[in-house]
Scaffold this motif. Structure first.
Motif, PDB file in Angstrom:
ATOM      1  N   GLY A   4       8.898  93.809  43.133  1.00 45.37           N
ATOM      2  CA  GLY A   4       9.062  95.267  42.605  1.00 45.37           C
ATOM      3  C   GLY A   4       8.355  96.073  42.844  1.00 45.37           C
ATOM      4  N   PHE A   5       7.096  96.183  41.536  1.00 46.59           N
ATOM      5  CA  PHE A   5       6.339  97.368  41.396  1.00 46.59           C
ATOM      6  C   PHE A   5       5.630  97.282  43.049  1.00 46.59           C
ATOM      7  CE2 PHE A   5       1.888  98.424  39.875  1.00 46.59           C
ATOM      8  CZ  PHE A   5       2.424  99.547  38.403  1.00 46.59           C
ATOM      9  N   LEU A   6       5.406  96.192  43.482  1.00 48.78           N
ATOM     10  CA  LEU A   6       4.307  96.359  44.541  1.00 48.78           C
ATOM     11  C   LEU A   6       4.734  96.519  45.518  1.00 48.78           C
ATOM     12  CD1 LEU A   6       2.973  92.409  44.539  1.00 48.78           C
ATOM     13  CD2 LEU A   6       1.181  94.730  43.967  1.00 48.78           C
ATOM     14  N   LEU A   7       6.724  96.221  46.106  1.00 48.75           N
ATOM     15  CA  LEU A   7       7.058  96.943  46.887  1.00 48.75           C
ATOM     16  C   LEU A   7       7.352  98.721  46.765  1.00 48.75           C
ATOM     17  CD1 LEU A   7      10.030  94.170  47.983  1.00 48.75           C
ATOM     18  CD2 LEU A   7       8.413  94.798  49.110  1.00 48.75           C
ATOM     19  N   SER A   8       7.183  99.100  45.830  1.00 51.94           N
ATOM     20  CA  SER A   8       7.745 100.257  45.406  1.00 51.94           C
ATOM     21  C   SER A   8       6.465 100.810  45.722  1.00 51.94           C
ATOM     22  CB  SER A   8       7.735 100.613  44.138  1.00 51.94           C
ATOM     23  OG  SER A   8       8.665 102.191  43.984  1.00 51.94           O
ATOM     24  N   PHE A   9       5.246 100.600  45.884  1.00 57.73           N
ATOM     25  CA  PHE A   9       3.622 100.572  46.429  1.00 57.73           C
ATOM     26  C   PHE A   9       3.856 101.295  47.387  1.00 57.73           C
ATOM     27  CE2 PHE A   9       2.529 100.991  41.470  1.00 57.73           C
ATOM     28  CZ  PHE A   9       1.776 102.622  41.867  1.00 57.73           C
ATOM     29  N   ALA A  56      13.043 100.166  48.207  1.00 54.23           N
ATOM     30  CA  ALA A  56      12.671  99.051  47.791  1.00 54.23           C
ATOM     31  C   ALA A  56      13.732  98.519  46.383  1.00 54.23           C
ATOM     32  CB  ALA A  56      11.992  99.669  46.570  1.00 54.23           C
ATOM     33  N   CYS A  57      14.676  98.935  46.382  1.00 54.01           N
ATOM     34  CA  CYS A  57      15.667  98.276  45.396  1.00 54.01           C
ATOM     35  C   CYS A  57      16.362  97.280  45.608  1.00 54.01           C
ATOM     36  CB  CYS A  57      16.690  99.166  44.674  1.00 54.01           C
ATOM     37  SG  CYS A  57      15.889 100.096  43.069  1.00 54.01           S
ATOM     38  N   THR A  99      14.345  95.664  39.982  1.00 52.50           N
ATOM     39  CA  THR A  99      14.860  97.589  39.921  1.00 52.50           C
ATOM     40  C   THR A  99      14.002  97.917  38.302  1.00 52.50           C
ATOM     41  OG1 THR A  99      17.151  96.364  40.367  1.00 52.50           O
ATOM     42  CG2 THR A  99      16.321  98.665  39.660  1.00 52.50           C
ATOM     43  N   VAL A 100      13.399  97.375  37.652  1.00 59.09           N
ATOM     44  CA  VAL A 100      12.796  98.048  36.468  1.00 59.09           C
ATOM     45  C   VAL A 100      11.506  98.234  36.864  1.00 59.09           C
ATOM     46  CG1 VAL A 100      11.685  97.588  34.132  1.00 59.09           C
ATOM     47  CG2 VAL A 100      14.274  97.108  34.558  1.00 59.09           C
ATOM     48  N   GLY A 101      10.408  97.230  37.502  1.00 64.00           N
ATOM     49  CA  GLY A 101       9.795  97.254  38.347  1.00 64.00           C
ATOM     50  C   GLY A 101       9.690  98.388  39.437  1.00 64.00           C
ATOM     51  N   VAL A 102      10.730  98.105  40.144  1.00 63.64           N
ATOM     52  CA  VAL A 102      10.707  99.463  41.321  1.00 63.64           C
ATOM     53  C   VAL A 102      11.009 100.316  40.229  1.00 63.64           C
ATOM     54  CG1 VAL A 102      12.575 100.345  43.178  1.00 63.64           C
ATOM     55  CG2 VAL A 102      11.887  98.452  43.358  1.00 63.64           C
ATOM     56  N   LEU A 103      11.682 101.339  40.018  1.00 65.20           N
ATOM     57  CA  LEU A 103      11.366 102.353  38.578  1.00 65.20           C
ATOM     58  C   LEU A 103      10.657 102.615  38.345  1.00 65.20           C
ATOM     59  CD1 LEU A 103      15.593 102.306  37.193  1.00 65.20           C
ATOM     60  CD2 LEU A 103      14.193 103.263  39.031  1.00 65.20           C
ATOM     61  N   LEU A 104       9.649 101.825  37.802  1.00 63.37           N
ATOM     62  CA  LEU A 104       8.085 101.961  36.660  1.00 63.37           C
ATOM     63  C   LEU A 104       7.550 102.166  37.517  1.00 63.37           C
ATOM     64  CD1 LEU A 104       6.479 101.711  34.629  1.00 63.37           C
ATOM     65  CD2 LEU A 104       5.885  99.091  34.933  1.00 63.37           C
ATOM     66  N   ALA A 105       7.300 101.366  39.119  1.00 64.53           N
ATOM     67  CA  ALA A 105       6.419 101.743  39.950  1.00 64.53           C
ATOM     68  C   ALA A 105       6.841 103.490  40.832  1.00 64.53           C
ATOM     69  CB  ALA A 105       6.444 101.194  40.986  1.00 64.53           C
ATOM     70  N   GLN A 106       7.924 103.575  40.523  1.00 64.22           N
ATOM     71  CA  GLN A 106       7.709 105.482  41.439  1.00 64.22           C
ATOM     72  C   GLN A 106       7.928 106.357  40.208  1.00 64.22           C
ATOM     73  OE1 GLN A 106       9.168 106.115  44.164  1.00 64.22           O
ATOM     74  NE2 GLN A 106       9.082 104.107  44.778  1.00 64.22           N
TER      75      GLN A 106
END
Length: 121
Positions: free
Chosen positions: A53-58, A67-68, A103-110
Motif C-alpha cells: 500500500g505504501f509503494l502503491l500510494s507513492f 490506492a486503497c 490501508t494503513v500503508g496507503v494512509l502513511l504514504a499519503q
C-alpha cells in the motif's frame, strides 16, 4: 526515488505476496519455522500489505481511494485464489488483516506526501 524504481519495488512486493499466499504450505516462506505463533503471521500479513500500500500510494500520489481499492482488491482476490490451493484455507479474518495493513500503508504514504514540497509547475 525514481518512478521506475517504485514500479520495480511494487512489482517485487506484489510477486512475493502472491508467492507467499498461493504457495503450498511446505514451500511458504516463514520467519521462525513452520510452527509460528499466530501473532507472527498477523504481523507478516499486515506488514507485507502495508508495504504494498505504501509503494502503491507513492505511485499514485493524491489518489487515496484508488490506492486503497487496489490493495483491498489484491487481498480479496488472492484470498479467493487461495481457496483453489489444496492445503491452504482462506479466511475472512485474513482478508481484514491484509486490507487493514494495506490501508494503513496507503494512509502513511499519503500523509508523508502531504508534507513533501511539490516541484514547481
Amino acid at each position: 526515488m525514481r518512478r521506475n524504481h517504485l514500479i520495480a519495488a511494487a512489482g517485487i512486493c506484489f510477486a512475493l505476496i502472491v508467492y507467499a499466499t498461493l504457495a503450498r504450505l511446505a514451500g511458504r516462506p516463514v520467519l521462525f519455522g513452520h510452527h509460528e505463533a499466530y501473532w507472527v503471521v498477523v504481523i507478516e500479513r499486515f506488514s507485507a500489505y502495508g508495504l504494498l500500500g505504501f509503494l502503491l500510494s507513492f505511485l499514485l500520489p493524491g489518489r487515496l481511494t484508488l490506492a486503497c481499492s487496489l490493495v483491498v482488491a489484491v487481498a480479496m482476490g488472492l484470498e479467493i485464489l487461495q481457496a483453489m490451493t489444496p492445503d491452504r484455507d482462506p479466511g475472512f479474518l485474513d482478508v481484514l488483516q491484509k486490507a487493514a495493513g494495506g490501508t494503513v500503508g496507503v494512509l502513511l504514504a499519503q500523509t508523508i506526501l502531504a508534507f513533501l514540497p511539490r516541484p514547481p509547475a
